[in-house]
Design a protein around this motif. Structure first.
Motif, PDB file in Angstrom:
ATOM      1  N   LEU A  82     -68.432  60.036  67.895  1.00  0.00           N
ATOM      2  CA  LEU A  82     -67.341  60.954  67.570  1.00  0.00           C
ATOM      3  C   LEU A  82     -67.813  61.978  66.554  1.00  0.00           C
ATOM      4  O   LEU A  82     -67.549  63.171  66.665  1.00  0.00           O
ATOM      5  CB  LEU A  82     -66.147  60.174  66.994  1.00  0.00           C
ATOM      6  CG  LEU A  82     -65.179  59.573  68.012  1.00  0.00           C
ATOM      7  CD1 LEU A  82     -64.199  58.650  67.307  1.00  0.00           C
ATOM      8  CD2 LEU A  82     -64.438  60.668  68.748  1.00  0.00           C
ATOM      9  N   ALA A  87     -67.672  68.465  67.916  1.00  0.00           N
ATOM     10  CA  ALA A  87     -67.007  68.961  66.703  1.00  0.00           C
ATOM     11  C   ALA A  87     -67.956  69.106  65.525  1.00  0.00           C
ATOM     12  O   ALA A  87     -67.634  69.715  64.529  1.00  0.00           O
ATOM     13  CB  ALA A  87     -65.864  68.016  66.322  1.00  0.00           C
ATOM     14  N   SER A 119     -64.904  63.509  73.517  1.00  0.00           N
ATOM     15  CA  SER A 119     -63.460  63.280  73.541  1.00  0.00           C
ATOM     16  C   SER A 119     -62.698  64.145  72.557  1.00  0.00           C
ATOM     17  O   SER A 119     -61.466  64.160  72.564  1.00  0.00           O
ATOM     18  CB  SER A 119     -63.161  61.804  73.241  1.00  0.00           C
ATOM     19  OG  SER A 119     -63.469  61.489  71.891  1.00  0.00           O
ATOM     20  N   LEU A 120     -63.400  64.863  71.673  1.00  0.00           N
ATOM     21  CA  LEU A 120     -62.736  65.638  70.635  1.00  0.00           C
ATOM     22  C   LEU A 120     -63.312  67.041  70.563  1.00  0.00           C
ATOM     23  O   LEU A 120     -64.524  67.219  70.576  1.00  0.00           O
ATOM     24  CB  LEU A 120     -62.911  64.951  69.269  1.00  0.00           C
ATOM     25  CG  LEU A 120     -62.414  65.710  68.042  1.00  0.00           C
ATOM     26  CD1 LEU A 120     -60.894  65.831  68.070  1.00  0.00           C
ATOM     27  CD2 LEU A 120     -62.873  65.016  66.765  1.00  0.00           C
ATOM     28  N   THR A 122     -62.796  70.659  68.217  1.00  0.00           N
ATOM     29  CA  THR A 122     -62.189  71.281  67.045  1.00  0.00           C
ATOM     30  C   THR A 122     -62.154  72.788  67.235  1.00  0.00           C
ATOM     31  O   THR A 122     -63.190  73.410  67.447  1.00  0.00           O
ATOM     32  CB  THR A 122     -62.972  70.936  65.770  1.00  0.00           C
ATOM     33  OG1 THR A 122     -62.966  69.512  65.585  1.00  0.00           O
ATOM     34  CG2 THR A 122     -62.344  71.592  64.556  1.00  0.00           C
ATOM     35  N   GLN A 144     -56.631  58.708  70.884  1.00  0.00           N
ATOM     36  CA  GLN A 144     -58.073  58.874  71.002  1.00  0.00           C
ATOM     37  C   GLN A 144     -58.713  57.594  71.526  1.00  0.00           C
ATOM     38  O   GLN A 144     -59.670  57.640  72.312  1.00  0.00           O
ATOM     39  CB  GLN A 144     -58.674  59.263  69.661  1.00  0.00           C
ATOM     40  CG  GLN A 144     -60.116  59.747  69.798  1.00  0.00           C
ATOM     41  CD  GLN A 144     -60.545  60.592  68.623  1.00  0.00           C
ATOM     42  OE1 GLN A 144     -60.183  60.305  67.483  1.00  0.00           O
ATOM     43  NE2 GLN A 144     -61.312  61.630  68.870  1.00  0.00           N
ATOM     44  N   GLY A 173     -58.617  64.023  76.558  1.00  0.00           N
ATOM     45  CA  GLY A 173     -59.275  64.484  75.346  1.00  0.00           C
ATOM     46  C   GLY A 173     -58.271  64.870  74.289  1.00  0.00           C
ATOM     47  O   GLY A 173     -57.083  65.052  74.564  1.00  0.00           O
ATOM     48  N   VAL A 174     -58.761  64.987  73.059  1.00  0.00           N
ATOM     49  CA  VAL A 174     -57.938  65.355  71.907  1.00  0.00           C
ATOM     50  C   VAL A 174     -58.526  66.628  71.299  1.00  0.00           C
ATOM     51  O   VAL A 174     -59.745  66.767  71.192  1.00  0.00           O
ATOM     52  CB  VAL A 174     -57.915  64.212  70.864  1.00  0.00           C
ATOM     53  CG1 VAL A 174     -57.276  64.678  69.567  1.00  0.00           C
ATOM     54  CG2 VAL A 174     -57.173  63.003  71.424  1.00  0.00           C
ATOM     55  N   VAL A 175     -57.632  67.547  70.897  1.00  0.00           N
ATOM     56  CA  VAL A 175     -58.063  68.823  70.328  1.00  0.00           C
ATOM     57  C   VAL A 175     -57.375  69.034  68.977  1.00  0.00           C
ATOM     58  O   VAL A 175     -56.159  68.830  68.854  1.00  0.00           O
ATOM     59  CB  VAL A 175     -57.709  70.005  71.264  1.00  0.00           C
ATOM     60  CG1 VAL A 175     -58.090  71.330  70.617  1.00  0.00           C
ATOM     61  CG2 VAL A 175     -58.408  69.847  72.604  1.00  0.00           C
ATOM     62  N   ALA A 176     -58.171  69.414  67.975  1.00  0.00           N
ATOM     63  CA  ALA A 176     -57.626  69.829  66.681  1.00  0.00           C
ATOM     64  C   ALA A 176     -57.619  71.350  66.662  1.00  0.00           C
ATOM     65  O   ALA A 176     -58.674  71.982  66.634  1.00  0.00           O
ATOM     66  CB  ALA A 176     -58.473  69.282  65.540  1.00  0.00           C
ATOM     67  N   TRP A 181     -52.591  69.077  66.295  1.00  0.00           N
ATOM     68  CA  TRP A 181     -53.374  68.200  67.169  1.00  0.00           C
ATOM     69  C   TRP A 181     -52.707  68.131  68.544  1.00  0.00           C
ATOM     70  O   TRP A 181     -51.478  68.053  68.641  1.00  0.00           O
ATOM     71  CB  TRP A 181     -53.480  66.794  66.590  1.00  0.00           C
ATOM     72  CG  TRP A 181     -54.257  66.708  65.329  1.00  0.00           C
ATOM     73  CD1 TRP A 181     -53.820  66.995  64.063  1.00  0.00           C
ATOM     74  CD2 TRP A 181     -55.628  66.307  65.186  1.00  0.00           C
ATOM     75  NE1 TRP A 181     -54.834  66.802  63.146  1.00  0.00           N
ATOM     76  CE2 TRP A 181     -55.946  66.378  63.809  1.00  0.00           C
ATOM     77  CE3 TRP A 181     -56.614  65.886  66.082  1.00  0.00           C
ATOM     78  CZ2 TRP A 181     -57.205  66.048  63.306  1.00  0.00           C
ATOM     79  CZ3 TRP A 181     -57.864  65.563  65.601  1.00  0.00           C
ATOM     80  CH2 TRP A 181     -58.155  65.645  64.235  1.00  0.00           C
TER      81      TRP A 181
END
Length: 331
Positions: A82, A87, A119-120, A122, A144, A173-176, A181
């Motif tokens: 991660l 990111a 998976s992330l 930014t 997540q 997926g996760v986005v900041a 978020w």
């Protein structure tokens, strides 16, 4: 020591038989002093790294460049990837080493570690002018985890109108995005984006996620963000800008500015987006030293109206009135 540097140094040690402080400094764009301090800190943290003194010396992992990583737990492997995923601010060389490191992991950890690395995403650019401080939402870790384990979840969600719904989604997926978020997920209606601070419940299932083979979170988010920006700023103004004014436009409009190309008279053709013709005209009115707006007609009309008001309020006659009031003896 920053976590991304720690991971990057581990990857360099894993990839090469030996590294010097100078090599670490060059790869990670830090000073040699910082690189030595980080290498020392790795040893103090229990990582099996040691220094070789003298000419041709450097730093090595105990057991050689292919040190066994089977001591990592599943959680540690996921955390490692991660941090070192898209990111993090590591170099392309380290990102390549990350892929190689996947193959050094024990088989049970390999798939989840690889998923964790992608998976992330930014995206530091905030929506509009929001200045809300970032605060991780309540269900971020659960979502997540579902992305990494590749399981569907039963999602409780409250939309912007306050309507509560429930549905089963495929977390991708996760986005900041600035302080906000988002979960990117597959649904029966296609790919959708959910604000995680509006999620009211998360119930993992035993069913696997159906993940498109060509899915790339970073590319997918760029498409989503571009579409949102288009909806938020549907009005386009066309203009010609003096070359030395492009920097001013970029600073003022950011992603709302598109540079089209050079014109025959040496200026630069641009498109500037906004959410309202009158507001956009107000933003452009102060840039007459750089900019000639050519359309659309609605924006030009608003610019003309702004110019008329400015002349009426601050024109020569008005200035004379101000001088008379300030110096009554001149009457």
């Amino acid at each position: 020591m920053r976590a991304d540097r720690l991971v990057a140094i581990l990857l360099l040690l894993q990839q090469r038989e030996q590294v010097t402080a100078a090599e670490v400094a060059r790869e990670l764009e830090v000073s040699e002093r910082t690189a030595r301090r980080d290498l020392d800190a790795l040893g103090m943290a229990g990582v099996p790294v040691y220094s070789v003194q003298g000419r041709g010396g450097g730093w090595r992992l105990v057991g050689g460049a292919r040190t066994d990583l089977s001591g990592l737990t599943a959680g540690e492997a996921r955390a490692l990837f991660l941090v070192a995923g898209p990111a993090s601010a590591v170099t392309p060389t380290v990102k390549a080493a990350l892929r190689k490191l996947v193959h050094a992991l024990p088989e049970p950890l390999r798939a989840q570690a690889e998923t964790a690395s992608s998976s992330l995403v930014t995206d530091p650019q905030r929506w509009g002018s929001s200045r809300v401080e970032p605060r991780p939402p309540h269900f971020l870790d659960e979502l997540q985890d579902a992305v990494i384990r590749g399981v569907q979840v039963r999602l409780g969600y409250v939309d912007r109108d306050g309507t509560a719904t429930g549905r089963t989604v495929h977390p991708l997926g996760v986005v900041a995005k600035g302080p906000s978020w988002y979960l990117v997920a597959g649904t029966e209606a296609g790919r959708r984006t959910f604000r995680i601070d509006r999620v009211s419940s998360v119930g993992p299932t035993a069913d696997p996620v159906h993940r498109p083979g060509d899915f790339d979170l970073a590319r997918s988010w760029r498409e989503i963000a571009d579409e949102v920006e288009r909806r938020r700023t549907p009005v386009e103004a066309y203009a010609r800008c003096a070359p030395h004014g492009i920097g001013v436009l970029r600073l003022g409009f950011g992603t709302r500015l598109d540079v089209v190309g050079a014109t025959t008279d040496g200026r630069v053709e641009v498109v500037i987006r906004g959410n309202d013709e009158r507001k956009l005209a107000g933003e452009l009115a102060g840039l007459v030293d750089y900019l000639e707006v050519t359309g659309p007609a609605g924006v030009l009309d608003h610019l003309a109206a702004i110019g008329t008001v400015l002349v009426e309020r601050y024109g020569p006659e008005r200035q004379n009135d101000h001088r008379v009031r300030r110096n009554p003896r001149r009457r």
